[in-house]
Design an enzyme around this catalytic site. Structure first.
Site, PDB file in Angstrom:
ATOM      1  N   ALA A  78     -66.211  32.135  26.320  1.00  0.00           N
ATOM      2  CA  ALA A  78     -66.700  30.867  25.791  1.00  0.00           C
ATOM      3  C   ALA A  78     -66.596  29.765  26.832  1.00  0.00           C
ATOM      4  O   ALA A  78     -65.843  29.854  27.803  1.00  0.00           O
ATOM      5  CB  ALA A  78     -65.901  30.489  24.542  1.00  0.00           C
ATOM      6  N   SER A 130     -65.861  38.891  13.779  1.00  0.00           N
ATOM      7  CA  SER A 130     -64.437  39.149  13.598  1.00  0.00           C
ATOM      8  C   SER A 130     -64.179  40.608  13.259  1.00  0.00           C
ATOM      9  O   SER A 130     -64.953  41.237  12.547  1.00  0.00           O
ATOM     10  CB  SER A 130     -63.871  38.267  12.483  1.00  0.00           C
ATOM     11  OG  SER A 130     -62.501  38.548  12.291  1.00  0.00           O
ATOM     12  N   LYS A 185     -66.115  30.742  11.447  1.00  0.00           N
ATOM     13  CA  LYS A 185     -65.288  31.682  12.204  1.00  0.00           C
ATOM     14  C   LYS A 185     -63.988  30.998  12.665  1.00  0.00           C
ATOM     15  O   LYS A 185     -62.910  31.597  12.664  1.00  0.00           O
ATOM     16  CB  LYS A 185     -66.061  32.200  13.421  1.00  0.00           C
ATOM     17  CG  LYS A 185     -65.253  33.082  14.389  1.00  0.00           C
ATOM     18  CD  LYS A 185     -64.677  34.313  13.714  1.00  0.00           C
ATOM     19  CE  LYS A 185     -64.260  35.393  14.695  1.00  0.00           C
ATOM     20  NZ  LYS A 185     -63.280  35.016  15.694  1.00  0.00           N
ATOM     21  N   HIS A 188     -61.731  30.842   9.736  1.00  0.00           N
ATOM     22  CA  HIS A 188     -61.216  32.210   9.566  1.00  0.00           C
ATOM     23  C   HIS A 188     -60.028  32.436  10.487  1.00  0.00           C
ATOM     24  O   HIS A 188     -58.973  32.931  10.071  1.00  0.00           O
ATOM     25  CB  HIS A 188     -62.323  33.221   9.860  1.00  0.00           C
ATOM     26  CG  HIS A 188     -61.841  34.615  10.128  1.00  0.00           C
ATOM     27  ND1 HIS A 188     -61.260  34.995  11.329  1.00  0.00           N
ATOM     28  CD2 HIS A 188     -61.832  35.726   9.356  1.00  0.00           C
ATOM     29  CE1 HIS A 188     -60.918  36.267  11.273  1.00  0.00           C
ATOM     30  NE2 HIS A 188     -61.256  36.730  10.095  1.00  0.00           N
ATOM     31  N   ASN A 189     -60.180  32.072  11.757  1.00  0.00           N
ATOM     32  CA  ASN A 189     -59.096  32.289  12.716  1.00  0.00           C
ATOM     33  C   ASN A 189     -57.877  31.433  12.390  1.00  0.00           C
ATOM     34  O   ASN A 189     -56.730  31.871  12.559  1.00  0.00           O
ATOM     35  CB  ASN A 189     -59.581  31.981  14.133  1.00  0.00           C
ATOM     36  CG  ASN A 189     -60.463  33.087  14.694  1.00  0.00           C
ATOM     37  OD1 ASN A 189     -61.039  33.867  13.946  1.00  0.00           O
ATOM     38  ND2 ASN A 189     -60.586  33.149  15.996  1.00  0.00           N
ATOM     39  N   GLU A 192     -56.130  33.079   9.684  1.00  0.00           N
ATOM     40  CA  GLU A 192     -55.462  34.235  10.288  1.00  0.00           C
ATOM     41  C   GLU A 192     -54.109  33.822  10.880  1.00  0.00           C
ATOM     42  O   GLU A 192     -53.096  34.503  10.695  1.00  0.00           O
ATOM     43  CB  GLU A 192     -56.366  34.821  11.370  1.00  0.00           C
ATOM     44  CG  GLU A 192     -55.819  35.990  12.140  1.00  0.00           C
ATOM     45  CD  GLU A 192     -56.757  36.393  13.264  1.00  0.00           C
ATOM     46  OE1 GLU A 192     -56.291  36.513  14.423  1.00  0.00           O
ATOM     47  OE2 GLU A 192     -57.975  36.573  13.003  1.00  0.00           O
ATOM     48  N   LYS A 262     -55.226  31.725  21.579  1.00  0.00           N
ATOM     49  CA  LYS A 262     -56.439  31.468  22.355  1.00  0.00           C
ATOM     50  C   LYS A 262     -57.073  30.122  22.044  1.00  0.00           C
ATOM     51  O   LYS A 262     -58.067  29.757  22.648  1.00  0.00           O
ATOM     52  CB  LYS A 262     -57.456  32.589  22.112  1.00  0.00           C
ATOM     53  CG  LYS A 262     -57.030  33.923  22.716  1.00  0.00           C
ATOM     54  CD  LYS A 262     -58.136  34.965  22.613  1.00  0.00           C
ATOM     55  CE  LYS A 262     -57.753  36.246  23.322  1.00  0.00           C
ATOM     56  NZ  LYS A 262     -58.812  37.281  23.230  1.00  0.00           N
TER      57      LYS A 262
END
Length: 484
Positions: A78, A130, A185, A188-189, A192, A262
């Site tokens: 990225a 994912s 996303k 989502h992370n 997580e 990350k």
């Protein structure tokens, strides 16, 4: 005539290779390119040998090998590398062709790239993918957003390679415009991060307070995975706790306690601050990783600072059940906060997000996949205008049934000096959310006292602001009002 591929993919690292093999296994031909062209040859002659793939050694050759509209998916690092490749691709492509960024890009970059690529006559998709290495190969969760006109051209490919649930329903659907896919996303992370931190806190309470062996903790997680907590992360934790090193000792005990990250959890927290959403659990999960990273400093502090020695007197079996309920209640809070953030972003950026559909996309393939997500879909199916998951009848009942266990676990951990930042902040959010009157009235009085920032009154209409001359020396001049 030379045969053309259905889609091109740039970047043959682990995720890229496995996505290519997944696409090919579903009947799609794929052209591949990598900056290091030796990797292309190694892949075509290795894992890709005999498959319906086209290896290319330049972006020009990659683009020439594709059917119209051309679809090129980037699985690269990225940031600037994505912009650099987009700049190289644009002159090679034609109107209506599609550039797809499948990396972990930040959603503002996808907002910007969608606009830029469309101005060049092309279409753009920024999609979250994912599931890690295994998901990429066997079926990930895919969260695409960007140019709506691009979706029909990639829908069949994406939904074919995605994980399937509930009788072959794909964990992939169109999320929304611009950076919506990468935003979902990112959330989502963030969730997580929260799920992992909650599990780690449960593990530490069982180990340090209850004194359970790794085999006993393995059995606890095994049982939890057969009930409300059934999920991928509980499942792998069960397996990790049972895994022994060559000397027969639990290997997890030998792993250094410094966590990496990350940045997607940090992004989630920053956006929550920008939008004014109390995303407390994910924030604590990120800060817990930061605290773990200062290992040397913690070692020194442990020699200087003291606290209680954990002791437990009671029914361990009953307390293990309490821990499972505390974990589940906190998980509900984490998702409630994550969904509140998505709702705020949808309003801020003009996205039309399908909240039940997002839960369905997370049901399979991804790291946070769990049976629990089906209940979130049910909640939004029953009430599309649901403001907070805690207000849904199912989650209200579950969290109230878990409440006393939750309080016992947090109280015991705090009393015994065991840090449980995620479990405790989840409980604090629950208590704050259900409290009709918080002490912010005093806070507003303080702000008005030292800065003349004014306040609203409960006996006057909302939106009408007042200032008090608290000292008799300040006069009646007021500063700007604070508008939430």
């Amino acid at each position: 005539m030379e045969k053309l591929a259905d889609i091109g993919l740039i970047g043959l690292a682990v995720m890229g290779e496995n996505l290519v093999l997944n696409m090919e296994s579903k009947g799609f031909s794929v052209a591949v390119y990598n900056r290091n062209t030796d990797r292309v040859d190694d892949f075509i002659n290795g894992r890709g040998a005999g498959k319906n793939l086209i290896g290319t050694h330049s972006l020009q050759d990659l683009v020439k090998s594709l059917k119209r509209p051309r679809k090129v998916m980037l699985m690269i690092k990225a940031g600037k590398p994505v912009d650099d490749v987009i700049e190289q691709l644009i002159p090679l492509m034609e109107e209506g062709d599609i550039i797809i960024d499948g990396g972990n890009s930040h959603f503002p970059d996808s907002n910007r790239r969608t606009k830029y690529v469309e101005e060049k006559g092309l279409l753009f998709i920024g999609t979250g993918v994912s599931g890690g290495e295994e998901g990429a190969l066997l079926g990930p969760s895919i969260m695409p957003g960007g140019s709506p006109k691009a979706w029909p051209a990639v829908k069949d490919i994406f939904q074919s390679i995605a994980a399937k649930v509930d009788g072959d329903v794909p964990c992939c659907d169109w999320v929304g415009e611009n950076g919506a896919g990468h935003f979902v996303k990112m959330v989502h992370n963030g969730i997580e991060y929260g799920d992992m931190q909650l599990i780690c806190e449960a593990y530490q309470v069982m180990k340090d307070l209850l004194g359970l062996s790794y085999d006993e903790m393995h059995e606890a997680f095994k049982q939890w995975n057969e009930g409300d907590l059934d999920s991928y992360l509980i499942e792998i934790t069960r397996d990790i706790l049972a895994y022994k090193d060559e000397d027969g000792a639990p290997i997890v005990e030998k792993i250094l306690d410094t966590a990496g990250q990350k940045g997607t959890g940090k992004w989630t927290g920053i956006v929550a601050l920008d939008l004014g959403i109390p995303l407390t659990l994910i924030g604590e999960a990120v800060f817990s990783r930061c605290l773990s990273a200062i290992k040397d400093e913690r070692v020194e502090a442990s020699k200087i600072l003291s606290g209680p020695s954990p002791t437990f007197e009671g029914d361990k079996k009953a307390f293990i059940e309490d821990i499972s309920k505390a974990l589940f209640a906190s998980k509900i809070v984490s998702y409630a906060q994550g969904y509140a953030l998505m709702m705020a972003a949808a309003e801020e950026y003009g996205w039309n997000l399908n909240y039940g559909g997002i839960a369905l996309m997370w049901r399979g393939g991804c790291i946070i996949r769990s049976a629990f997500l089906g209940k979130i879909k049910d909640a939004f199916d029953q009430n599309p205008n649901l403001k907070n998951l805690l207000l849904d009848p199912f989650f209200k009942e579950k969290i109230e049934a878990s409440q006393q266990s939750w309080r016992r676990v947090v109280a015991a951990a705090i009393s015994n000096g065991i840090p449980v930042p995620a479990l405790s902040t989840a409980l604090a959010y629950f208590d704050g959310y259900r409290t009709e009157r918080l002490p912010a009235n005093l806070l507003q009085a303080q702000r008005d006292y030292f800065g003349a920032h004014m306040y609203e009154r409960i006996d006057k209409p909302r939106g009408e602001f007042f200032h008090t001359n608290w000292t008799g020396r300040g006069g009646q001049t007021a500063s700007s009002a604070y508008i939430v």
